[in-house]
Design an enzyme around this catalytic site. Structure first.
Site, PDB file in Angstrom:
ATOM      1  CB  THR A  74      -0.870  -0.007   1.280  1.00 15.38           C
ATOM      2  OG1 THR A  74      -1.783  -1.097   1.234  1.00 15.38           O
ATOM      3  CG2 THR A  74      -1.679   1.266   1.435  1.00 15.38           C
TER       4      THR A  74
ATOM      5  NE  ARG B 232      -9.179  -7.439   1.171  1.00 17.08           N
ATOM      6  CZ  ARG B 232      -8.112  -6.681   1.396  1.00 17.08           C
ATOM      7  NH1 ARG B 232      -7.682  -5.838   0.471  1.00 17.08           N
ATOM      8  NH2 ARG B 232      -7.480  -6.748   2.545  1.00 17.08           N
ATOM      9  CB  VAL B 233     -13.278  -2.812  -0.062  1.00 17.25           C
ATOM     10  CG1 VAL B 233     -12.705  -1.467   0.373  1.00 17.25           C
ATOM     11  CG2 VAL B 233     -13.956  -2.690  -1.429  1.00 17.25           C
ATOM     12  N   GLY B 234     -10.267  -3.412   1.285  1.00 15.64           N
ATOM     13  CA  GLY B 234      -9.503  -3.431   2.522  1.00 15.64           C
ATOM     14  C   GLY B 234      -9.664  -2.151   3.320  1.00 15.64           C
ATOM     15  CG  ASP B 235      -6.315  -1.014   5.712  1.00 15.83           C
ATOM     16  OD1 ASP B 235      -6.065  -1.808   4.774  1.00 15.83           O
ATOM     17  OD2 ASP B 235      -5.449  -0.283   6.228  1.00 15.83           O
TER      18      ASP B 235
ATOM     19  N   GLY C 189      -0.933  -2.865   5.619  1.00 18.30           N
ATOM     20  CA  GLY C 189      -0.949  -4.163   6.287  1.00 18.30           C
ATOM     21  C   GLY C 189      -2.164  -4.969   5.889  1.00 18.30           C
TER      22      GLY C 189
HETATM   23  N1  GLY Z   1      -3.912  -2.671   3.444  1.00 19.42           N
HETATM   24  C1  GLY Z   1      -4.340  -2.826   2.140  1.00 19.42           C
HETATM   25  C2  GLY Z   1      -5.372  -3.850   1.973  1.00 19.42           C
HETATM   26  O1  GLY Z   1      -5.517  -4.724   2.821  1.00 19.42           O
HETATM   27  O2  GLY Z   1      -6.043  -3.805   0.986  1.00 19.42           O
END
Ligand code: GLY
Length: 332
Positions: A192, A220-223, A244
Site C-alpha cells: 500500500t 474485496r475492499v480493505g482498510d 498491512g
Molecule cells: N492494506 C491494504 C489492503 O488490505 O487492501
C-alpha cells in the site's frame, strides 16, 4: 496567511513486509531508496513553498501510484480473476473533510479521484463504476484496465494461485515463484502507499492508496479507502496512513485508534502509534505498519514486520529513507 512555528514535515510509506530471501544487490536497494527520496524531495519543496498539507500528500501518493515498484496505481497487484481493483482515500485535518474510492479499474490515479470526491463535499466513499464515472466527470484521467498490468505482478498472481493461497494467506510462508528482486519479499509484502504531512500553516493531512492484496476476491475492499481504518487526519491530533492486512486494520480502526489514544488518553504520538501496531493489531492478525505525524511535527513510523518502505523529510533537512527495521527512524 498564518504560519505555524513548527517545521513542516512529510512522511511516506510504500508497504511493509518480510525481508527478501533473494540476493539483493546494492543497485536494487538503491532503486527503492531513490524512488522514496525523489518523492520526499518533491514534497519537501512543496511544503517549503507553503503548500497545504492536503495538496502535498495527494501529490506524494500520486507519484507513488505512478511508480511501478509499489502496489498502487500502475504496479498494483491482481485480483483472483486477473484484474486490478484499486482503493484510495484522502483526509484533511483542518475540517475532517475526506474522500475515497474503492474497486476502481479505469482511473489512472485513484488518489486524485478520492480528492475529487472530497472536494465535491457530498458522499465520502464512491465505489466501482459510479466512482469512475464521477471522477471522469471531474476531469480525472481514465485508462484501459490493462494499463495497470505489469509482468511481475502477474507472476505473483500465478504463484499465489499455484499454491492455492488467497489474499488472507498473503503472510503465509513464502514459496518459490518468479518475481522481481526487491528488498522486501514481493510474495510476502503488504503493499500500500501513503503519505502524511504537517504544513507551514499547522494543518495535517493523510492519503493512502492500494491495489489491495494479491489474489484477493473480486469485490474485496480493505482498510485503505476507509476513514479511520487505513487513513485519518485531524489537526487536533494526528495524520495517519496504514499498510498491512486490511481486515485487521479495519476491525481495529487502526488509524483512528492512534488519534483517539492521543486525544483521549493523552499519549505522546510515538507511544500511541506503537501501542496500536505492536499491541493491538497482532492479535487480530494485523501484520503491517503505519506512518503518523502530529500537530507538533513529531513523526512515528512503527511496523511489526521485518521491514517497511518508508521515508520522512522536514523542511530544511535532508530526507531520510529506510527499508529495514534496524535502520534508524525518528520515532519508530
Ligand atoms: N492494506 C491494504 C489492503 O488490505 O487492501
Amino acid at each position: 496567511m498564518s504560519f505555524s512555528t513548527t517545521t513542516p514535515v512529510i512522511a511516506i510509506h510504500g508497504g511493509a513486509g518480510t525481508l527478501s530471501r533473494a540476493s539483493i544487490s546494492a543497485e536494487q536497494q538503491a532503486a527503492y531508496r531513490a524512488a522514496l527520496d525523489e518523492i520526499l524531495r518533491s514534497a519537501q519543496a512543496m511544503l517549503a513553498g507553503g503548500a497545504p498539507a492536503i495538496d502535498v500528500v495527494t501529490e506524494a501518493v500520486r507519484q507513488l501510484e505512478e511508480c511501478p515498484l509499489f502496489n498502487a496505481g500502475r504496479g498494483a497487484v491482481y485480483t483472483a480473476d486477473g484484474r486490478h481493483e484499486l482503493d484510495a482515500c484522502v483526509m484533511r485535518g483542518s475540517d475532517l473533510a475526506a474522500g475515497a474510492v474503492a474497486g476502481v479499474r479505469t482511473l489512472r490515479n485513484p488518489i486524485l479521484a478520492a480528492r475529487a470526491v472530497m472536494e465535491a463535499g457530498g458522499p465520502v466513499l464512491l465505489i466501482g463504476p459510479g466512482a469512475e464515472q464521477f471522477a471522469a466527470e471531474c476531469g480525472c484521467e481514465t485508462v484501459a484496465p490493462e494499463w495497470f498490468d505489469t509482468p511481475h505482478r502477474l507472476a505473483q498472481l500465478h504463484a499465489m494461485q499455484a499454491s492455492d493461497r488467497i489474499a488472507l494467506d498473503h503472510d503465509a510462508a513464502s514459496h518459490d515463484a518468479p518475481t522481481v528482486p526487491a528488498p522486501l519479499d514481493e510474495r510476502d509484502k503488504f503493499g500500500t502507499v501513503g503519505a502524511v504531512a504537517l504544513d507551514a500553516h499547522g494543518h495535517l493531512a493523510a492519503a493512502t492508496s492500494t491495489g489491495g492484496m494479491t489474489n484477493k476476491r473480486p469485490g474485496r475492499v480493505g482498510d485503505s479507502p476507509l476513514v479511520g481504518a487505513g487513513c485519518y487526519a485531524n489537526d487536533r491530533t494526528v495524520a495517519v496512513s496504514c499498510t498491512g492486512v486490511g481486515e485487521a486494520f479495519m476491525r481495529g480502526l487502526a488509524a483512528y485508534d492512534v488519534s483517539a489514544l492521543v486525544e483521549y488518553v493523552g499519549l505522546p504520538l510515538r507511544f500511541a502509534a506503537r501501542r496500536v501496531v505492536m499491541d493491538k493489531l497482532p492479535p487480530l492478525g494485523g501484520r503491517g505498519g503505519l506512518i503518523a505525524v502530529d500537530a507538533r511535527g513529531n513523526v512515528a513510523l512503527p511496523f511489526n514486520t521485518e521491514g517497511m518502505y518508508r521515508g520522512w523529510a522536514r523542511v530544511g533537512e535532508a530526507p531520510v529513507s529506510a527499508i529495514y527495521a534496524d535502520e534508524a527512524g525518528p520515532e519508530q
